[in-house]
Design a protein around this motif. Structure first.
Motif, PDB file in Angstrom:
ATOM      1  N   LEU A 255      45.392  40.015  51.688  1.00 30.24           N
ATOM      2  CA  LEU A 255      46.208  40.143  50.470  1.00 30.24           C
ATOM      3  C   LEU A 255      45.842  39.059  49.453  1.00 30.24           C
ATOM      4  CD1 LEU A 255      49.713  40.779  52.098  1.00 30.24           C
ATOM      5  CD2 LEU A 255      48.463  42.391  50.650  1.00 30.24           C
ATOM      6  N   SER A 256      45.056  38.082  49.878  1.00 28.42           N
ATOM      7  CA  SER A 256      44.691  36.963  48.998  1.00 28.42           C
ATOM      8  C   SER A 256      43.871  37.462  47.808  1.00 28.42           C
ATOM      9  CB  SER A 256      43.880  35.933  49.781  1.00 28.42           C
ATOM     10  OG  SER A 256      44.582  35.526  50.939  1.00 28.42           O
ATOM     11  N   PRO A 257      44.015  36.772  46.656  1.00 25.61           N
ATOM     12  CA  PRO A 257      43.320  37.230  45.442  1.00 25.61           C
ATOM     13  C   PRO A 257      41.797  37.314  45.630  1.00 25.61           C
ATOM     14  CG  PRO A 257      44.930  35.517  44.924  1.00 25.61           C
ATOM     15  CD  PRO A 257      44.848  35.592  46.421  1.00 25.61           C
ATOM     16  N   PRO A 258      41.217  38.492  45.413  1.00 23.07           N
ATOM     17  CA  PRO A 258      39.767  38.674  45.612  1.00 23.07           C
ATOM     18  C   PRO A 258      38.912  37.750  44.742  1.00 23.07           C
ATOM     19  CG  PRO A 258      40.839  40.798  45.380  1.00 23.07           C
ATOM     20  CD  PRO A 258      41.875  39.759  45.069  1.00 23.07           C
ATOM     21  N   ASP A 259      39.333  37.471  43.510  1.00 17.85           N
ATOM     22  CA  ASP A 259      38.499  36.623  42.645  1.00 17.85           C
ATOM     23  C   ASP A 259      38.420  35.196  43.190  1.00 17.85           C
ATOM     24  OD1 ASP A 259      41.187  36.310  42.076  1.00 17.85           O
ATOM     25  OD2 ASP A 259      40.839  35.702  40.020  1.00 17.85           O
ATOM     26  N   LEU A 260      39.535  34.729  43.760  1.00 14.54           N
ATOM     27  CA  LEU A 260      39.574  33.392  44.351  1.00 14.54           C
ATOM     28  C   LEU A 260      38.642  33.312  45.553  1.00 14.54           C
ATOM     29  CD1 LEU A 260      41.655  31.323  43.294  1.00 14.54           C
ATOM     30  CD2 LEU A 260      42.949  31.695  45.390  1.00 14.54           C
ATOM     31  N   TRP A 261      38.736  34.314  46.435  1.00 12.73           N
ATOM     32  CA  TRP A 261      37.996  34.253  47.702  1.00 12.73           C
ATOM     33  C   TRP A 261      36.552  34.652  47.546  1.00 12.73           C
ATOM     34  CZ3 TRP A 261      39.412  31.500  51.757  1.00 12.73           C
ATOM     35  CH2 TRP A 261      40.706  30.985  51.702  1.00 12.73           C
ATOM     36  N   ARG A 262      36.253  35.444  46.537  1.00 12.69           N
ATOM     37  CA  ARG A 262      34.865  35.697  46.171  1.00 12.69           C
ATOM     38  C   ARG A 262      34.204  34.359  45.828  1.00 12.69           C
ATOM     39  NH1 ARG A 262      34.366  37.896  40.320  1.00 12.69           N
ATOM     40  NH2 ARG A 262      35.052  35.760  40.075  1.00 12.69           N
ATOM     41  N   GLY A 263      34.883  33.574  44.989  1.00 10.55           N
ATOM     42  CA  GLY A 263      34.332  32.280  44.584  1.00 10.55           C
ATOM     43  C   GLY A 263      34.174  31.326  45.750  1.00 10.55           C
ATOM     44  N   ILE A 264      35.166  31.299  46.624  1.00 10.47           N
ATOM     45  CA  ILE A 264      35.119  30.399  47.785  1.00 10.47           C
ATOM     46  C   ILE A 264      33.965  30.791  48.707  1.00 10.47           C
ATOM     47  CG2 ILE A 264      36.364  29.763  49.901  1.00 10.47           C
ATOM     48  CD1 ILE A 264      38.981  29.946  48.161  1.00 10.47           C
TER      49      ILE A 264
END
Lengths: 294, 294
Positions: A229-238
């Motif tokens: 459920l975590s924001p995809p844009d955040l975890w894409r970057g990570i």
């Protein structure tokens, strides 16, 4: 510094989301700052933050936000850290301190430190707090209380600035620990970044195989995939910023999963039980320990 | 049958663990049976069950347990179902009913039904309830309330017996649904059995790479691997009994994970975001729905 709280006349929070907003609230609650200026891309989010008293003022211009600030906290998705630092560097006050709350350190702290002008120190930090919610609407003053914060100075980092960053996170209730930035990334690649990708892949497996399958998902599947459920844009970057550790965790994981599936294929009950038992024991060993939210 | 509750003079529960114990408590609470006999391998567990009033009597001999029973419920680890049915079949009362609570149906229901003597019906069921705890000490009367139960009759199954099994689970508060046994296994292989193996593999990945890594695991990792706390002997049996579905889910999962890791390797931010976003959306779609525990 230990025992005395830091104090900042002006704080600039770049990215007033769950972490940035919660830090603003915690700084205010613990009387660590007089004034907080927020900066971000979403005018709506900044208005909410101001109306809730999370920040005193806001601007969408990072260079303006950092002007006269004693401390600048980078709390946007990590992809923006280096471009942001490059855009505001010449506006930083001499003697000020820049830090961040990013989940990846190795690839970033050197680049950010290199961008700092003379008289401005950068020290990276990773408060292990948060969750799958996004935006300042989810922020709360006690988000960090009792949780772990990893501080990742480099050999070149200013020790006084490092002590101030440590004191800051301790003042809002965190247990701090210093760690090499790359060691941090290997560790969190294993226990956080890669597991997030597994959760996303698990959901895609269920929906990709049978559209109605996910409607039958019970609490086990839901817990296992909550982090999807975590924001995809955040975890894409990570994931991209911590590529090497994520790829190497994926390599180990493939082997571990293959061993289990191989035992299933060979109908090897005893090999399978050894593998499952090893995992259950290790997972059980951490069950009683303090939990960092993330 | 709908609307009227079934009644059983004598119930035999084979395996008085979390599910068997909870069913005994629920049957008693809803006055569906006069007398419950428990059967299992652990004398200690059976003594606890009797002292807590979960069962009226116990025996370690399945043939003795099923004698004169109107309904027999198989609630041991599934590996034992077929050997148990073979061992007690000649002691079953004519007109009695045998059912089970196993997580795998396709490979089992045909074998068990084939073992039933004339005049005894078998209908399989899978109450989606439970959790990672084991033993009757964790049992509770409301374990099934509001949860889903899949009933898996075969074309050859006795329809009256099927109606009775449905009525039984409805009487203890479950939402029942009929499904083909193999369709059930494909579905639960995807959303439950294979995800358990992923959770075990994730824990083994963390501990196999760096012994101290798991100490840094936050709430995300813990939620993602909570199901790795499940009893290894139970899940070993489930994975092996549902081999085909587990292996085919693993094949789809490898492709889904590979797509994500490939996007990370290629530094392809937009492909990565598409994959993560698809998963987040699908996971979010089930967030508000009723949750079956498992």
């Amino acid at each position: 510094v230990s025992g005395s709280n830091p104090a900042f006349a002006k704080t600039a929070i770049i990215g007033v989301g769950l972490l940035g907003g919660s830090l603003a609230m915690a700084l205010r609650q613990h009387r660590l700052t007089d004034r907080i200026v927020g900066c971000g891309r979403s005018e709506e989010n900044l208005c909410i933050a101001q109306s809730r008293g999370i920040i005193d003022a806001w601007t969408q211009n990072p260079a303006e936000a950092v002007q006269d600030a004693d401390i600048v906290v980078l709390a946007t998705p990590i992809e923006a850290f280096v471009p942001l630092a490059a855009s505001f560097r010449s506006h930083l006050k001499s003697g000020s301190l820049v830090t961040d709350v990013g989940s990846v350190k190795g690839a970033l702290v050197g680049k950010i430190e290199a961008l700092m002008p003379d008289g401005v120190a950068f020290v990276g930090g990773h408060p292990i707090a948060g969750g799958e919610e996004a935006g300042c609407a989810a922020a709360r003053a006690d988000l960090f209380a009792g949780k772990r914060c990893i501080i990742t100075p480099m050999p070149t980092s200013d020790r006084t600035a490092c002590a101030t960053v440590i004191a800051l996170w301790r003042a809002v209730g965190m247990r701090t620990e210093e760690m090499d930035p790359f060691a941090h990334d290997t560790l969190y690649g294993l226990v956080s970044h890669f597991p997030h990708l597994v959760a996303y892949a698990l959901v895609n497996t269920a929906v990709g195989s049978d559209e109605r399958a996910i409607d039958y998902a019970g609490s086990g599947f839901r817990d296992a995939t909550r982090i999807a459920l975590s924001p995809p844009d955040l975890w894409r970057g990570i994931a991209l910023a911590n590529r090497d550790a994520v790829i190497s965790a994926a390599r180990v994981f493939r082997k571990e999963l293959d061993s289990i599936i191989f035992a299933v294929e060979k109908n090897d009950a005893s090999a399978l039980e050894v593998l499952l038992h090893k995992a259950q024991k290790a997972r059980n060993d951490i069950s009683g320990k303090t939990v960092d939210e993330e």
